[in-house]
Design a protein around this motif. Sequence first.
Motif, PDB file in Angstrom:
ATOM      1  N   GLN A  61       0.820  -1.212   0.000  1.00  0.00           N
ATOM      2  CA  GLN A  61       0.000   0.000   0.000  1.00  0.00           C
ATOM      3  C   GLN A  61       0.852   1.259   0.000  1.00  0.00           C
ATOM      4  OE1 GLN A  61      -2.666  -0.243   3.329  1.00  0.00           O
ATOM      5  NE2 GLN A  61      -3.764  -2.044   2.545  1.00  0.00           N
ATOM      6  N   TYR A  62       2.063   1.131   0.548  1.00  0.00           N
ATOM      7  CA  TYR A  62       2.956   2.285   0.638  1.00  0.00           C
ATOM      8  C   TYR A  62       4.142   2.161  -0.321  1.00  0.00           C
ATOM      9  CZ  TYR A  62       0.245   2.661   4.901  1.00  0.00           C
ATOM     10  OH  TYR A  62      -0.785   2.733   5.805  1.00  0.00           O
ATOM     11  N   GLY A  63       4.044   1.171  -1.225  1.00  0.00           N
ATOM     12  CA  GLY A  63       5.114   1.016  -2.215  1.00  0.00           C
ATOM     13  C   GLY A  63       6.391   0.460  -1.649  1.00  0.00           C
ATOM     14  N   GLY A  64       6.316  -0.242  -0.538  1.00  0.00           N
ATOM     15  CA  GLY A  64       7.528  -0.742   0.112  1.00  0.00           C
ATOM     16  C   GLY A  64       8.074  -2.026  -0.472  1.00  0.00           C
ATOM     17  N   VAL A  65       7.303  -2.747  -1.270  1.00  0.00           N
ATOM     18  CA  VAL A  65       7.763  -3.995  -1.873  1.00  0.00           C
ATOM     19  C   VAL A  65       7.407  -3.982  -3.346  1.00  0.00           C
ATOM     20  CG1 VAL A  65       7.572  -5.364   0.243  1.00  0.00           C
ATOM     21  CG2 VAL A  65       5.615  -5.173  -1.289  1.00  0.00           C
ATOM     22  N   SER A  66       8.095  -4.811  -4.090  1.00  0.00           N
ATOM     23  CA  SER A  66       7.841  -4.879  -5.531  1.00  0.00           C
ATOM     24  C   SER A  66       6.606  -5.723  -5.821  1.00  0.00           C
ATOM     25  CB  SER A  66       9.056  -5.488  -6.249  1.00  0.00           C
ATOM     26  OG  SER A  66       9.203  -6.849  -5.880  1.00  0.00           O
ATOM     27  N   GLN A  67       6.069  -5.551  -7.038  1.00  0.00           N
ATOM     28  CA  GLN A  67       4.925  -6.352  -7.461  1.00  0.00           C
ATOM     29  C   GLN A  67       5.282  -7.829  -7.545  1.00  0.00           C
ATOM     30  OE1 GLN A  67       1.898  -5.886  -7.637  1.00  0.00           O
ATOM     31  NE2 GLN A  67       1.117  -7.590  -8.864  1.00  0.00           N
ATOM     32  N   LEU A  68       6.521  -8.111  -7.916  1.00  0.00           N
ATOM     33  CA  LEU A  68       6.958  -9.518  -7.999  1.00  0.00           C
ATOM     34  C   LEU A  68       6.890 -10.178  -6.627  1.00  0.00           C
ATOM     35  CD1 LEU A  68       8.145 -11.887  -9.565  1.00  0.00           C
ATOM     36  CD2 LEU A  68      10.437 -10.929  -9.129  1.00  0.00           C
ATOM     37  N   THR A  69       7.263  -9.449  -5.586  1.00  0.00           N
ATOM     38  CA  THR A  69       7.190  -9.994  -4.234  1.00  0.00           C
ATOM     39  C   THR A  69       5.742 -10.258  -3.834  1.00  0.00           C
ATOM     40  OG1 THR A  69       9.189  -8.769  -3.607  1.00  0.00           O
ATOM     41  CG2 THR A  69       7.792  -9.578  -1.819  1.00  0.00           C
ATOM     42  N   VAL A  70       4.847  -9.362  -4.229  1.00  0.00           N
ATOM     43  CA  VAL A  70       3.428  -9.544  -3.922  1.00  0.00           C
ATOM     44  C   VAL A  70       2.896 -10.798  -4.609  1.00  0.00           C
ATOM     45  CG1 VAL A  70       1.115  -8.575  -4.191  1.00  0.00           C
ATOM     46  CG2 VAL A  70       3.018  -7.095  -3.539  1.00  0.00           C
ATOM     47  N   LEU A  71       3.213 -10.965  -5.882  1.00  0.00           N
ATOM     48  CA  LEU A  71       2.753 -12.141  -6.626  1.00  0.00           C
ATOM     49  C   LEU A  71       3.317 -13.425  -6.021  1.00  0.00           C
ATOM     50  CD1 LEU A  71       3.052 -10.861 -10.317  1.00  0.00           C
ATOM     51  CD2 LEU A  71       1.000 -11.016  -8.893  1.00  0.00           C
ATOM     52  N   THR A  72       4.565 -13.378  -5.616  1.00  0.00           N
ATOM     53  CA  THR A  72       5.180 -14.549  -4.994  1.00  0.00           C
ATOM     54  C   THR A  72       4.469 -14.908  -3.693  1.00  0.00           C
ATOM     55  OG1 THR A  72       7.339 -14.009  -5.951  1.00  0.00           O
ATOM     56  CG2 THR A  72       7.324 -15.487  -4.048  1.00  0.00           C
ATOM     57  N   ALA A  73       4.137 -13.910  -2.907  1.00  0.00           N
ATOM     58  CA  ALA A  73       3.442 -14.139  -1.635  1.00  0.00           C
ATOM     59  C   ALA A  73       2.062 -14.741  -1.880  1.00  0.00           C
ATOM     60  CB  ALA A  73       3.330 -12.835  -0.853  1.00  0.00           C
ATOM     61  N   GLN A  74       1.369 -14.241  -2.904  1.00  0.00           N
ATOM     62  CA  GLN A  74       0.037 -14.763  -3.201  1.00  0.00           C
ATOM     63  C   GLN A  74       0.099 -16.239  -3.610  1.00  0.00           C
ATOM     64  OE1 GLN A  74      -1.364 -12.092  -6.230  1.00  0.00           O
ATOM     65  NE2 GLN A  74      -1.749 -10.400  -4.791  1.00  0.00           N
ATOM     66  N   GLN A  75       1.009 -16.550  -4.512  1.00  0.00           N
ATOM     67  CA  GLN A  75       1.113 -17.930  -4.975  1.00  0.00           C
ATOM     68  C   GLN A  75       1.619 -18.858  -3.865  1.00  0.00           C
ATOM     69  OE1 GLN A  75      -0.112 -19.065  -7.819  1.00  0.00           O
ATOM     70  NE2 GLN A  75      -0.811 -16.951  -8.090  1.00  0.00           N
ATOM     71  N   SER A  76       2.499 -18.359  -3.028  1.00  0.00           N
ATOM     72  CA  SER A  76       3.003 -19.170  -1.914  1.00  0.00           C
ATOM     73  C   SER A  76       1.877 -19.503  -0.939  1.00  0.00           C
ATOM     74  CB  SER A  76       4.128 -18.433  -1.181  1.00  0.00           C
ATOM     75  OG  SER A  76       5.238 -18.257  -2.026  1.00  0.00           O
ATOM     76  N   TYR A  77       1.025 -18.520  -0.677  1.00  0.00           N
ATOM     77  CA  TYR A  77      -0.082 -18.760   0.242  1.00  0.00           C
ATOM     78  C   TYR A  77      -1.072 -19.762  -0.345  1.00  0.00           C
ATOM     79  CZ  TYR A  77      -4.273 -18.037   3.026  1.00  0.00           C
ATOM     80  OH  TYR A  77      -5.383 -18.229   3.807  1.00  0.00           O
ATOM     81  N   LEU A  78      -1.403 -19.620  -1.622  1.00  0.00           N
ATOM     82  CA  LEU A  78      -2.337 -20.556  -2.239  1.00  0.00           C
ATOM     83  C   LEU A  78      -1.771 -21.967  -2.224  1.00  0.00           C
ATOM     84  CD1 LEU A  78      -4.935 -21.159  -3.773  1.00  0.00           C
ATOM     85  CD2 LEU A  78      -3.725 -20.599  -5.905  1.00  0.00           C
TER      86      LEU A  78
END
Length: 472
Positions: free
Chosen positions: A429-446
Amino acid sequence: MTDVRSSARRSVAKPRLLGAVLAGAALSSCAVGPDYKPAPAPDVTRFTRETTASPGNGQSFTRGAEVAPQWWKAYGSKSLDALVEEALRKSPTLEAAEAAIRAADATASAQEGAFVPQVSGLSNSSRSSSGGAAPTNLFSKQLSASFTPDIWGANARAVESAEAQAERARLQLEAVRLTLAHDVVAAAIEEASLRSQIAMTQELVAIQQENLSLLTLQHSHGAASGLDIASQQATLAQTRQSLPGLERQLAVQRNRLTALAGRYPSREIDETFALSKLTLPKDLPLRLPAQVVEKRPDIRQAATDVHGASAEVGVAVAARLPNVTLSADAGTSALKLAQLFTPGTGFYTLAGTLSQPIFEGMTLLNRQRAAEARLDEAKARYRETVVGAFQNVADSLRALQADARSVRDARLAEAAARRFLNQTRTQRQYGGVSQLTVLTAQQSYLSASMTRVRAEAGRLSDAAAFFTAIGG
């Protein structure tokens, strides 16, 4: 040689045949061929090389304990109890097995009929003429009886074999009931697993949609690139794409449960299942090897095959020995129907026949050899069944031990993946991480969530397989 009539009788008394059996026993001196003796239990005290340790993580074994008849109630689900009970009432597979028992019992009873004389009646009326003479009538009424004493116990052995087949049919019913209960439980667990997988996927779709909305807002303010939006859109589409496949599997599983309950697909069952509503069986009764031999229907069926094959050897041996047939005919004949029962019209014949096979082209000897070979085959099949059953139990024990570790690790991995996802969502939300990190977190959780769901479902299913393996 030992009279085996008592061993050939079923456990349920048959008063209507008692006289027949006594008559046959009185006229029979012995039964040739081997007398069946149950094989001793294997000389082993455990199923694995070392003493099997309890799985832990909420489950433990109770060695030597017996299994509750309605073992599926250990899952603590009234919906599951109701569905299993409906399946056991309405399954056409069970109806077929019950009909097979009636057929086998009737076959055995039919064979017992040879213990008593066979009587038939004959009524004959004829009119004849020869050489131009006046036609004459001849009327006769006759009763014929024949009886073959069971000198060598051939019929006793045949009854013994038929009784073994009847017992096999009863054990087949037990096996069908056990398998049916297992299949219903396993299918219900699979449905619960699919529902959880669908829920997890839908949750991630909501998270990814939320992230896409955030990226769109940030892009409008120049804080996110079009590439970030495109990557999030592609990931969201891929996640959504997995839902129809899971929903199709769920529909198939519902149809399977409906069929197991003996219903048509148009009359789908009302019960639904969720992993959160199923309790993990905690105290698992681990029968000893000797108890498994005594309880498992397939092992007991293999034993009845040995019993039947043993009796067939006696039948084949008796066929090579001398035999006696007694016959009697009594009746009356007259030229006029009204004179049939007047004095002087009666007749009778008594006869005894001794027969001994002399030369049959080695037919009877080879039949005996074939029966002996089938007995050896049945004994080997019995040992094979016991070995396979013990392997089945050992596999179940190993699976339960592995499941306990798998579920524990899967839960830890899911919790870590959830923390990672929450942190990346906050920082994104504050731009502290890259989009790639977000996608990785989503897929890891699933991936971690799906693994955890499958691990928990697998543990529940393996518990049902364990109950089946030890004989239910």
